[in-house]
Design a protein around this motif. Sequence first.
Motif, mmCIF file in Angstrom:
data_model
loop_
_atom_site.group_PDB
_atom_site.id
_atom_site.type_symbol
_atom_site.label_atom_id
_atom_site.label_comp_id
_atom_site.label_asym_id
_atom_site.label_seq_id
_atom_site.Cartn_x
_atom_site.Cartn_y
_atom_site.Cartn_z
ATOM 1 N N ALA A 188 36.561 -43.569 -83.862
ATOM 2 C CA ALA A 188 36.432 -42.880 -82.574
ATOM 3 C C ALA A 188 36.551 -43.855 -81.407
ATOM 4 C CB ALA A 188 35.095 -42.152 -82.505
ATOM 5 N N GLU A 189 37.283 -43.470 -80.364
ATOM 6 C CA GLU A 189 37.438 -44.304 -79.176
ATOM 7 C C GLU A 189 36.398 -43.987 -78.104
ATOM 8 O OE1 GLU A 189 41.409 -44.251 -77.714
ATOM 9 O OE2 GLU A 189 42.220 -45.273 -79.468
ATOM 10 N N ILE A 190 35.896 -42.758 -78.102
ATOM 11 C CA ILE A 190 34.832 -42.365 -77.180
ATOM 12 C C ILE A 190 33.713 -41.733 -78.007
ATOM 13 C CG2 ILE A 190 34.193 -40.994 -75.163
ATOM 14 C CD1 ILE A 190 37.118 -40.937 -74.357
ATOM 15 N N ILE A 191 32.519 -42.268 -77.874
ATOM 16 C CA ILE A 191 31.373 -41.763 -78.645
ATOM 17 C C ILE A 191 30.238 -41.421 -77.690
ATOM 18 C CG2 ILE A 191 29.638 -42.301 -80.405
ATOM 19 C CD1 ILE A 191 31.645 -44.229 -81.655
ATOM 20 N N MET A 192 29.678 -40.244 -77.869
ATOM 21 C CA MET A 192 28.460 -39.869 -77.149
ATOM 22 C C MET A 192 27.355 -39.723 -78.180
ATOM 23 S SD MET A 192 27.665 -36.659 -74.605
ATOM 24 C CE MET A 192 27.176 -35.534 -75.922
ATOM 25 N N SER A 193 26.414 -40.666 -78.170
ATOM 26 C CA SER A 193 25.338 -40.659 -79.160
ATOM 27 C C SER A 193 24.042 -40.147 -78.553
ATOM 28 C CB SER A 193 25.120 -42.067 -79.721
ATOM 29 O OG SER A 193 26.077 -42.379 -80.705
ATOM 30 N N ILE A 194 23.314 -39.406 -79.367
ATOM 31 C CA ILE A 194 22.038 -38.854 -78.928
ATOM 32 C C ILE A 194 20.901 -39.450 -79.756
ATOM 33 C CG2 ILE A 194 22.950 -36.700 -78.006
ATOM 34 C CD1 ILE A 194 22.382 -35.382 -80.683
ATOM 35 N N GLY A 195 19.737 -39.589 -79.112
ATOM 36 C CA GLY A 195 18.562 -40.125 -79.790
ATOM 37 C C GLY A 195 17.380 -39.185 -79.672
ATOM 38 N N ARG A 196 16.207 -39.731 -79.906
ATOM 39 C CA ARG A 196 14.997 -38.914 -79.877
ATOM 40 C C ARG A 196 14.729 -38.301 -78.505
ATOM 41 N NH1 ARG A 196 10.904 -42.957 -82.934
ATOM 42 N NH2 ARG A 196 12.078 -44.427 -81.651
ATOM 43 N N GLY A 197 15.399 -38.828 -77.491
ATOM 44 C CA GLY A 197 15.212 -38.307 -76.144
ATOM 45 C C GLY A 197 15.667 -36.876 -75.960
ATOM 46 N N ILE A 198 16.439 -36.327 -76.917
ATOM 47 C CA ILE A 198 16.850 -34.923 -76.782
ATOM 48 C C ILE A 198 15.728 -33.989 -77.247
ATOM 49 C CG2 ILE A 198 19.263 -35.564 -77.107
ATOM 50 C CD1 ILE A 198 19.037 -34.025 -79.850
ATOM 51 N N GLN A 199 14.671 -34.557 -77.815
ATOM 52 C CA GLN A 199 13.387 -33.883 -78.070
ATOM 53 C C GLN A 199 13.349 -32.916 -79.248
ATOM 54 O OE1 GLN A 199 12.083 -32.107 -74.389
ATOM 55 N NE2 GLN A 199 12.244 -34.032 -73.267
ATOM 56 N N ASP A 200 14.399 -32.133 -79.460
ATOM 57 C CA ASP A 200 14.305 -31.085 -80.471
ATOM 58 C C ASP A 200 15.674 -30.815 -81.091
ATOM 59 O OD1 ASP A 200 14.147 -28.168 -81.522
ATOM 60 O OD2 ASP A 200 12.067 -28.670 -81.076
ATOM 61 N N ALA B 28 25.092 -43.591 -74.548
ATOM 62 C CA ALA B 28 23.845 -43.561 -75.318
ATOM 63 C C ALA B 28 22.835 -42.717 -74.549
ATOM 64 C CB ALA B 28 23.324 -44.975 -75.533
ATOM 65 N N LEU B 29 22.562 -41.524 -75.047
ATOM 66 C CA LEU B 29 21.700 -40.587 -74.346
ATOM 67 C C LEU B 29 20.358 -40.459 -75.061
ATOM 68 C CD1 LEU B 29 24.276 -37.751 -73.547
ATOM 69 C CD2 LEU B 29 23.822 -39.872 -72.300
ATOM 70 N N GLY B 30 19.296 -40.887 -74.407
ATOM 71 C CA GLY B 30 17.965 -40.782 -74.992
ATOM 72 C C GLY B 30 17.756 -41.685 -76.179
ATOM 73 N N ILE B 31 18.437 -42.831 -76.199
ATOM 74 C CA ILE B 31 18.329 -43.809 -77.287
ATOM 75 C C ILE B 31 17.621 -45.051 -76.757
ATOM 76 C CG2 ILE B 31 19.631 -45.330 -78.832
ATOM 77 C CD1 ILE B 31 21.784 -43.165 -78.961
ATOM 78 N N SER B 32 16.571 -45.480 -77.429
ATOM 79 C CA SER B 32 15.780 -46.610 -76.936
ATOM 80 C C SER B 32 16.519 -47.938 -77.084
ATOM 81 C CB SER B 32 14.444 -46.681 -77.688
ATOM 82 O OG SER B 32 14.656 -46.915 -79.071
ATOM 83 N N GLY B 33 17.301 -48.076 -78.156
ATOM 84 C CA GLY B 33 18.050 -49.317 -78.359
ATOM 85 C C GLY B 33 17.400 -50.259 -79.341
ATOM 86 N N ALA B 34 16.951 -49.718 -80.470
ATOM 87 C CA ALA B 34 16.397 -50.579 -81.525
ATOM 88 C C ALA B 34 17.485 -51.503 -82.054
ATOM 89 C CB ALA B 34 15.840 -49.715 -82.659
#
Length: 323
Positions: free
Chosen positions: A206-218, A269-275
């Motif tokens: 993939a050339e464009i990635i939108m990743s979601i993390g725990r910040g999306i809540q549910d 990186a949406l709602g991802i803390s960055g571990a």
Amino acid sequence: MAGILIIAEHLRGRLAPVTGELIGIAVALKEQLGGPVRVAVIDAAPEALADDLVFAGVDEVLLVNAPTPEFDTVASAHATTEIATAVKARLILIGHTVSGMGFGPAVAARLGGGFASDVITVEAMSGGLRAQRAGYANKVLSWMQFGNAPLVTLMLRAGGAKPPAAADGVVPRRTVTVDFAPVASLLSEHQGYIDPPPADVDITKAEIIMSIGRGIQDEKNVERFRALADRLGATLGCSRPVADAGWLPKAHQVGLSGKTASNCKLYLALGISGAVQHLHGMKHVETIIAVNTDRNAPIFNAATHGVCADVFEFADALETNFN
């Protein structure tokens, strides 16, 4: 010492991508370690795979006629041990894959020297080689140094490197005869293949990635971000907690225990803390946009642009502007 030996991995008549990655790592180490880079193909018809090994920096392709038409752990361990001894290899590189794990440790045990599996990165130093591995569920990265070990066998995790460019000319080939008689009674009989369910995404391409993390809540919010990713022409990725919770299939996970964003040019990186384990899969991307309500989140240390905001407000703005 006499250079680097790579064991090519293949399945159903095709080279596995990890082979090119191993060659890329070997070529990067070649100048410091010295000696040639050799790639061994262990197969019932090795010549058929040799044409796919024309990479810049490869000095020789070794063709070994295996006694079975399908991969066999005993045959691979025996052949690798014999070849490495014959060429006096300084470093042996094997993929940390299902196949590689079947024979790599046996090779290291027979030949002695240094050994590490599930390696992420390899570096050559004045004091010898060192390899980076992950621990504590991929939350900690550590280095192993091998000092002046005369031989080191490393099994490398796939997805962490790129193959070198194609060679301008023909890479020399040589047939190596290995006597499999000592292990003939130990060879297995191949029964067939059982394919895993097909993945709906390929993060590595993939050339464009939108990743979601725990910040999306549910979990119920996943579909909103999936639709947003589609609208932006992006592939939907996620952090490990999202995959572990079952909100998205494992194929979407970016990080040490997931996939590496190998060809990505833009990473959201949406709602991802960055571990640490997540950063390893994407911190190399040229443009990273991070959105998090915690201004001290580690993801901002890797981000090109950071937005300290609620991910839902950010999504609202994108949806409004991409109608």
